[in-house]
Design a protein around this motif. Structure first.
Motif, mmCIF file in Angstrom:
data_model
loop_
_atom_site.group_PDB
_atom_site.id
_atom_site.type_symbol
_atom_site.label_atom_id
_atom_site.label_comp_id
_atom_site.label_asym_id
_atom_site.label_seq_id
_atom_site.Cartn_x
_atom_site.Cartn_y
_atom_site.Cartn_z
ATOM 1 N N ALA A 116 72.232 64.598 -33.833
ATOM 2 C CA ALA A 116 71.221 63.204 -34.355
ATOM 3 C C ALA A 116 71.803 61.958 -33.204
ATOM 4 O O ALA A 116 71.475 61.096 -32.672
ATOM 5 C CB ALA A 116 71.485 62.165 -35.437
ATOM 6 N N SER A 117 72.772 62.558 -32.626
ATOM 7 C CA SER A 117 73.440 61.267 -31.095
ATOM 8 C C SER A 117 74.391 62.407 -30.081
ATOM 9 O O SER A 117 74.877 63.203 -30.940
ATOM 10 C CB SER A 117 74.761 60.359 -32.100
ATOM 11 N N THR A 118 74.747 62.050 -29.010
ATOM 12 C CA THR A 118 75.537 62.701 -28.257
ATOM 13 C C THR A 118 76.627 62.011 -28.276
ATOM 14 O O THR A 118 77.645 61.012 -29.073
ATOM 15 C CB THR A 118 74.855 62.918 -27.090
ATOM 16 N N ASP A 119 77.601 62.682 -27.394
ATOM 17 C CA ASP A 119 78.755 61.966 -27.403
ATOM 18 C C ASP A 119 78.650 61.284 -25.769
ATOM 19 O O ASP A 119 77.763 60.532 -25.347
ATOM 20 C CB ASP A 119 79.863 63.236 -26.499
ATOM 21 N N ARG B 237 70.143 66.860 -40.191
ATOM 22 C CA ARG B 237 70.479 67.035 -39.172
ATOM 23 C C ARG B 237 70.769 65.747 -38.115
ATOM 24 O O ARG B 237 71.030 64.627 -37.341
ATOM 25 C CB ARG B 237 70.288 68.389 -38.267
ATOM 26 N N MET B 238 69.334 65.509 -38.293
ATOM 27 C CA MET B 238 68.587 64.160 -37.102
ATOM 28 C C MET B 238 68.668 62.793 -37.873
ATOM 29 O O MET B 238 68.335 61.725 -37.240
ATOM 30 C CB MET B 238 67.206 64.718 -37.054
ATOM 31 N N SER B 239 69.125 62.576 -38.806
ATOM 32 C CA SER B 239 69.866 61.134 -38.704
ATOM 33 C C SER B 239 70.821 60.924 -39.787
ATOM 34 O O SER B 239 71.220 59.804 -40.249
ATOM 35 C CB SER B 239 68.589 61.352 -41.152
ATOM 36 N N HIS B 240 72.338 62.093 -39.670
ATOM 37 C CA HIS B 240 73.312 61.278 -40.138
ATOM 38 C C HIS B 240 74.388 61.995 -37.943
ATOM 39 O O HIS B 240 74.134 63.669 -38.257
ATOM 40 C CB HIS B 240 73.720 62.353 -40.886
#
Lengths: 506, 506
Positions: free
Chosen positions: A320-323, B402-405
């Motif tokens: 959902a996000s990156t470093d 996975r894509m929301s947390h």
């Protein structure tokens, strides 16, 4: 010559005749497809050789295979002996050459965990097609002799990293030989059989065999293309150092009930030690980690030209996000990274035991950039650990050490090699761009620093030559993981790419 | 009856005749030694049965073996069926009995990792003696029929935990039978074949078979003696809950070079999550963890009477300091513990791969005390993790999750059973102390709460009876670890202890 071969060769010369012997991008497509189809028996044999350099006995058959394959293509071969397995140098001179291009190929592969591969044996290649559910089904190998779907893939260890590129190079040489094309440069090919071990012998070997390896530039046929799978050139790579860290607890595992709250838990200690190495957002918290890295506005704008589809990358990875390092993917690769490769303390899952583990292990790696020296970065990590009160050993602690230190850890580090980076605006850059243009009719994507490491800095430093990589394989090849594969479209395009480059005048 | 048996029995009755049939501590020594020697064939057969309840098929031969062994000693047996493997109840009535003593025995064992045992097979017992270097050498099993050195040990899985005590009980019954001693209480023996799994079926089984299990008190023959290896009674035990925690990273392992600094590392995240659960000195940092525990001055003085040699304990474990919970070892056991049992992310050592792992797993356990409810303590851990921003699942996360947390973890917890604690000043306490005094001529060491967990609280709660444990095995038995063993001196003393208790009027 087999019937099939006669047919193949006839077809090629027919194509060349029809196009009045001009080898352009379109003709290269037909040539590459034809030579790819011609290659699958040889590829099957090559890919079936186990090649984990952790077991040196697996390597000798690979060296022999390469010796034979290059001799068949008119090369002289020479083993460059080292303390472990040799490097192999294959050389071929051409009449009108006044420069020498050194080509780097990797032959060994990562270890395999057969239980995680969806095929009988990771070293026996299988052909697969993707079904409607997105899973990969095995189809007969013989389908490779019919109409080839470029989205089919060959699954086996090293298919992409890097025996696929090795085969592409051999087939490109076959094309040059069959068409009697003579490059205006000599070719030296250096084959590395310990790349996945971090090429521990390579730096000294390059020094010892400096004369044999002498060249004007280095081309690396290894690595995945840009994630868009468009033709790519890579002008640098991060270097690598590894650290093995083991925190010691009680001498033997203890009953977690009988002694929990009393005997210190090394897994807890390791967690705390590792925890402080990063901020919550993934940035390294070790002091002075990013010292010396300055990404100018000019460089930032070069990095932005790479057409990364970051939302898609994140979707592919299921994250959902990156470093939070740099402001985009390309910028992140310009910085040194510190990562945990693996953790282990006692047992988990069905093997879980109710114990206080005796030790807890973390394996780490540092990915170096041109501005960061490996030994210096390892020292930063070591200093940090010592600043947390740890007494460091490079062995099992003695009784005296155990009884006189609350915090003891084993720290073993190795700098494999540094980073390298070649300017875009160089003779080698211009030559490769011309080759790529002739193959594809447009400029390649240009990457300043690839994140992965290839043992190129010893050549760059010792031989004093610039280096650029020409990656060819599909980015989603499961490199270093189970179910590694190469997409047939990339394999064929790779033959085309290398052929076009070797045909391009320097 | 074998010649050997005839000789043994004759010797015993000769001893008893010479001492005018008074069974005191000294005669018990001779009896216990004689019956121990008599037991080794049967013991060898029993110890050789694999007994890891993770594989239920291993359990049935153990149940059958116990049925036969108890029937031979005049017991009626009944399988108490559960959803998995049965419990076994063996009952025997005596004419003058007006009370019933329930005896708890454990038959299953921890899993084994054969590669870490210094003998061919952890399930084939071997006899060993310690050499001058402190290592244990195998000596012939037949030595058990000659003069026995009490410091010799039998090595095999469950030798101490707890098939040694099972054999001691059977041999004590043989002595009672041969001497025709009739206890003034009935005996019910409940055998547990899933203790090392946390006795998941036991709480419901005790409810379902409440009538069959009805008794006035419960004696547990399990666990190690006090570390001084002096005779010991244990009036309570901590309970246990387990938590399996898995932090998710990228869907598959990624190349640590290509994506290091970009794809978040789940091993880093797990380290950070675990790190905050403890202070640096081992105390649990989770809010409200120690709520409700008050150790009065009176209790502190009781705890101080236990002759713990803490410097020696620490030397044995090879640790320079202990966790900072309570002011001594006994006090530490009065508090709930939180510990890491195991960690795993990807691979370490020779199997190390240069990847960003896909997941990182920690197995945890909570050791409960009487004041701390299991479900409540699990909730404290869960709340803590959620307070760190984690989205918790009990399954593989879906694509949408996975894509929301940013922070996703699997959290699976199980409360096996709570703690129990019986007052020293009770009928069962007095009876067991009398039995121990008659065997050894001095009072036993009395432990308020043993650190390890035994599934006794379901009996205490459901049957409403007090419980006390009589541990007999050597504390340095490598329980739950490779190379588990039982010291012969403890085995013989254990037969004596149980015989004396069963002979003691209630």
């Amino acid at each position: 010559m087999k019937i099939k071969d006669v047919f193949t060769k006839s077809l090629i010369f027919l194509i060349l005749f029809m196009t009045t012997m001009v080898v352009d991008g379109q003709n290269l497509d037909a040539l590459a497809l034809s030579y790819a189809k011609d290659s699958f028996d040889e590829l099957y044999e090559f890919f079936s050789l186990p090649n984990d350099a952790n077991d040196p006995s697996e390597i000798e058959p690979n060296v022999k295979w390469c010796e034979r394959a290059f001799k068949q293509r008119g090369f002289n071969t020479k083993r460059l002996e080292t303390e472990t397995v040799p490097l192999l140098l294959a050389s071929r001179s051409f009449p009108n050459a006044n420069k020498t291009v050194l080509v780097y190929l990797q032959v060994d592969g990562q270890p395999v965990d057969s239980t995680k591969w969806f095929q009988p044996n990771p070293y026996i290649p299988v052909l697969k097609t993707q079904n409607a559910q997105g899973n990969w089904d095995i189809i007969p190998w013989s389908h490779l002799q019919g109409d080839i779907n470029p989205d089919w893939r060959i699954f086996s260890r090293s298919a992409s990293d890097a025996r696929g590129p090795d085969m592409m190079f051999l087939k490109a040489m076959d094309i040059l030989n069959d068409l009697d094309v003579q490059p205006n440069f000599n070719i030296k090919v250096i084959m590395d059989f310990e790349e996945e071990l971090g090429s521990p012998q390579l730096p000294n070997a390059v020094k010892a065999y400096k004369e044999e390896l002498k060249a004007d530039m280095l081309v690396i046929f290894d690595g995945p293309r840009h994630l868009s799978n468009a033709p790519t050139l890579v002008y640098g790579a991060r270097g690598i150092a590894t650290i093995s860290l083991e925190v010691f607890g009680p001498r033997v595992p203890l009953h977690s009930g009988n002694y929990g709250n009393y005997a210190p838990n090394p897994a807890m200690k390791l967690s705390q030690l590792l925890s402080g190495m990063w901020f919550d957002d993934g940035r390294v918290a070790i002091p002075r980690w990013y010292d010396g890295i300055i990404i100018s506005d000019e460089v930032k704008s070069v990095l932005k030209q790479v057409p990364d589809d970051e939302p898609q990358i994140q979707k592919n990875f299921g994250i959902a996000s990156t470093d939070n390092i740099g402001s985009n993917f390309q910028e992140a690769m310009q910085y040194p990274a510190l990562g945990i490769l693996g953790l282990k303390a006692a047992w988990v899952g069905n093997e879980r035991r109710t114990i206080i583990p005796a030790t807890a292990i973390a394996e780490l790696n540092i990915r170096l950039v041109k501005e960061t020296d490996g030994e210096h970065m390892v020292k930063l990590v070591k200093d940090y650990i010592q600043d947390q009160g740890y007494y460091l050993v490079d062995h099992e602690p003695t009784e005296e050490e155990r009884m006189s230190h609350n915090k003891i850890a084993r720290f073993n580090a190795k700098v494999s090699y540094g980073a390298y980076r070649t300017d875009f605006d160089t003779e080698i850059g211009a030559w490769l761009r011309r080759g790529m243009y002739s193959a594809f009719g447009h400029e390649p994507i240009q990457i300043r620093t690839g994140g992965g490491s290839i043992p190129i800095s010893p050549f760059v430093i010792t031989l004093g030559i610039p280096a650029v990589a020409v990656p060819t394989v599909n980015p989603d090849n499961n490199q270093h993981s189970p179910n590694e594969n190469i997409r047939l479209g990339n394999y064929i395009d790779g033959i085309k790419t290398i052929t076009a480059i070797l045909m391009e005048k320097l």
